[in-house]
Design a protein around this motif. Structure first.
Motif, short mmCIF file in Angstrom:
data_model
loop_
_atom_site.label_atom_id
_atom_site.label_comp_id
_atom_site.label_asym_id
_atom_site.label_seq_id
_atom_site.Cartn_x
_atom_site.Cartn_y
_atom_site.Cartn_z
N ILE A 152 0.83 -1.21 0.00
CA ILE A 152 0.00 0.00 0.00
C ILE A 152 0.86 1.26 0.00
O ILE A 152 0.45 2.32 -0.48
CB ILE A 152 -1.01 -0.01 1.17
CG1 ILE A 152 -2.22 0.87 0.82
CG2 ILE A 152 -0.36 0.47 2.48
CD1 ILE A 152 -3.41 0.69 1.73
N THR A 153 2.08 1.15 0.52
CA THR A 153 3.00 2.28 0.46
C THR A 153 3.29 2.67 -0.99
O THR A 153 3.40 3.86 -1.30
CB THR A 153 4.32 1.94 1.19
OG1 THR A 153 4.05 1.74 2.57
CG2 THR A 153 5.34 3.06 1.04
N GLU A 154 3.40 1.68 -1.86
CA GLU A 154 3.66 1.98 -3.26
C GLU A 154 2.54 2.83 -3.86
O GLU A 154 2.78 3.78 -4.62
CB GLU A 154 3.82 0.68 -4.05
CG GLU A 154 5.03 -0.15 -3.62
CD GLU A 154 5.12 -1.47 -4.37
OE1 GLU A 154 4.24 -1.74 -5.23
OE2 GLU A 154 6.07 -2.23 -4.11
N ALA A 155 1.30 2.50 -3.51
CA ALA A 155 0.16 3.28 -4.01
C ALA A 155 0.13 4.67 -3.38
O ALA A 155 -0.08 5.68 -4.08
CB ALA A 155 -1.14 2.54 -3.71
N PHE A 156 0.34 4.72 -2.07
CA PHE A 156 0.34 5.99 -1.34
C PHE A 156 1.34 6.97 -1.96
O PHE A 156 1.05 8.17 -2.13
CB PHE A 156 0.74 5.75 0.13
CG PHE A 156 -0.37 5.98 1.12
CD1 PHE A 156 -1.16 7.12 1.07
CD2 PHE A 156 -0.58 5.07 2.16
CE1 PHE A 156 -2.16 7.34 2.01
CE2 PHE A 156 -1.57 5.29 3.10
CZ PHE A 156 -2.36 6.42 3.03
N ARG A 157 2.54 6.49 -2.26
CA ARG A 157 3.59 7.37 -2.79
C ARG A 157 3.12 8.12 -4.03
O ARG A 157 3.35 9.34 -4.15
CB ARG A 157 4.82 6.54 -3.16
CG ARG A 157 5.72 6.14 -2.03
CD ARG A 157 6.84 5.24 -2.54
NE ARG A 157 7.59 5.85 -3.62
CZ ARG A 157 8.68 6.61 -3.44
NH1 ARG A 157 9.13 6.84 -2.21
NH2 ARG A 157 9.31 7.13 -4.47
N MET A 158 2.48 7.41 -4.94
CA MET A 158 2.03 8.04 -6.18
C MET A 158 0.91 9.04 -5.93
O MET A 158 0.84 10.09 -6.57
CB MET A 158 1.60 6.96 -7.17
CG MET A 158 2.77 6.12 -7.67
SD MET A 158 2.32 4.86 -8.89
CE MET A 158 1.67 3.57 -7.83
N GLU A 159 0.05 8.74 -4.97
CA GLU A 159 -1.06 9.64 -4.65
C GLU A 159 -0.58 10.92 -3.98
O GLU A 159 -1.26 11.96 -4.05
CB GLU A 159 -2.05 8.92 -3.74
CG GLU A 159 -2.76 7.75 -4.43
CD GLU A 159 -3.58 6.89 -3.49
OE1 GLU A 159 -4.17 5.90 -3.95
OE2 GLU A 159 -3.64 7.22 -2.28
N ASP A 162 1.86 15.12 -5.60
CA ASP A 162 1.52 16.54 -5.79
C ASP A 162 1.76 17.38 -4.54
O ASP A 162 1.75 18.61 -4.63
CB ASP A 162 0.05 16.69 -6.20
CG ASP A 162 -0.21 16.20 -7.61
OD1 ASP A 162 0.77 16.04 -8.37
OD2 ASP A 162 -1.38 15.96 -7.95
N PHE A 163 1.96 16.74 -3.39
CA PHE A 163 2.00 17.48 -2.12
C PHE A 163 3.40 17.55 -1.51
O PHE A 163 3.55 18.00 -0.37
CB PHE A 163 1.03 16.84 -1.11
CG PHE A 163 -0.32 16.56 -1.70
CD1 PHE A 163 -1.07 17.57 -2.28
CD2 PHE A 163 -0.85 15.27 -1.69
CE1 PHE A 163 -2.32 17.32 -2.82
CE2 PHE A 163 -2.09 15.00 -2.24
CZ PHE A 163 -2.83 16.03 -2.81
N ASN A 164 4.41 17.10 -2.26
CA ASN A 164 5.79 17.15 -1.77
C ASN A 164 5.96 16.32 -0.50
O ASN A 164 6.74 16.68 0.40
CB ASN A 164 6.24 18.59 -1.53
CG ASN A 164 7.76 18.72 -1.47
OD1 ASN A 164 8.48 17.99 -2.15
ND2 ASN A 164 8.24 19.62 -0.65
N ILE A 165 5.23 15.23 -0.42
CA ILE A 165 5.33 14.32 0.72
C ILE A 165 5.91 13.00 0.23
O ILE A 165 5.39 12.39 -0.70
CB ILE A 165 3.95 14.06 1.38
CG1 ILE A 165 3.35 15.38 1.89
CG2 ILE A 165 4.07 13.06 2.53
CD1 ILE A 165 1.90 15.26 2.33
N GLU A 166 6.99 12.58 0.85
CA GLU A 166 7.65 11.32 0.49
C GLU A 166 7.20 10.20 1.43
O GLU A 166 6.91 10.44 2.59
CB GLU A 166 9.18 11.46 0.58
CG GLU A 166 9.78 12.43 -0.42
CD GLU A 166 9.92 11.83 -1.81
OE1 GLU A 166 9.59 10.65 -1.99
OE2 GLU A 166 10.37 12.55 -2.72
N MET A 167 7.17 8.97 0.91
CA MET A 167 6.86 7.82 1.75
C MET A 167 7.75 6.67 1.31
O MET A 167 8.02 6.49 0.12
CB MET A 167 5.39 7.42 1.64
CG MET A 167 4.98 6.34 2.65
SD MET A 167 3.24 5.81 2.53
CE MET A 167 2.38 7.31 2.97
#
Length: 267
Positions: A152-159, A162-167
């Protein structure tokens, strides 16, 4: 200005090692525990949090923001072990493990994202496990919960692009901590068809933890990730053979890899 770091499960084990190391490096660290009063000598503040109870997540985030007005790094470290034949683990224990290892981190992320989005910056590090890359015998539920967080981290990263948030994920192998004491162990039943092999595997698992590496290795790895401008999606930290097992899974035929695991666990 020092970066503010929130570490779930920061009162002991890997979380404590990470917190102490980052504090020495000049970060403003907050850890969490279900019972912070049990850690009066912690080197950094411990805030009340139970990742399975959403109301405590909101309260924890609010407390950190009250003190520092920002959260730069969230480290989802709180987790629980579980062992047993999948057939014999009670449904409620399987659900409890997923509440802690999967739904809990997701809810902490959800509670933190509005702040990071307002800051237009942030880093979220999910502590998963090398066990999450493969279905391990008598650790199947744990492997599944940690594997789900990896994916789920892989999906979160792409979402979040746009917000300059890394995961990112950091998957540890075995480290010398007290995690074995906190695991749920399905009992070795006298009339169980798994009695002999599960009993042997349980002993082997505990030995691997006791012989594990120094948790400071994880702390150093986390620090490097924080200092990296653009973190990778997946990191692995542990003994060479533990990390190499993931490479083998990618290149070997499925049944050959399964045979290697069964030989390793003497099944």
């Amino acid at each position: 200005m020092s970066k503010v770091v929130l570490i779930t499960g920061g009162s002991s084990g890997i979380g404590k090692s990470i917190g102490e190391f980052l504090q020495q490096k000049g970060f403003k660290v907050f850890g969490t525990s279900r019972n912070p009063e049990n850690y009066p000598n912690s080197k950094f503040p411990i805030v009340a949090l139970d990742v399975t109870k959403p109301e405590t997540i909101s309260t924890c985030i609010a407390e950190v923001l009250k003190q520092e007005n920002r959260i730069d790094v969230l480290i989802n470290n709180a987790g629980a072990g579980i062992t047993g034949p999948v057939e014999e683990i009670p449904d409620e224990e399987i659900k409890r493990n997923f509440e802690t290892n999967f739904f809990g981190p997701i809810n902490v992320i959800k509670a933190t994202l509005p702040t990071m989005r307002a800051q237009n910056s942030g880093l979220i590090i999910n502590i998963t496990s090398i066990a999450g890359y493969m279905g391990l015998p008598f650790r199947g539920v744990y492997s599944a919960s940690k594997g789900a967080l990896e994916i789920i981290t892989e999906a979160f990263r792409m979402e979040l692009k746009d917000f300059n948030i890394e995961m990112t994920n950091v998957a540890p192998g075995d480290f010398a901590t007290n995690i074995a004491a906190g695991r749920y162990h399905a009992p070795v039943l006298e009339d169980s068809p798994y009695k002999e092999k599960y009993g042997h595997s349980l002993k082997t698992m505990d030995e691997h933890v006791d012989e594990g590496g120094d948790p400071k290795e994880m702390a150093e790895a986390i620090y490097k990730v924080i200092e990296t401008k653009s973190p990778k999606i997946h990191y692995k930290v542990g003994a060479f053979m533990q990390k190499f097992s993931i490479v083998l899974k990618r290149v070997l035929p499925d049944k050959m890899y399964e045979k290697l695991l069964m030989n390793h666990y003497k099944l």
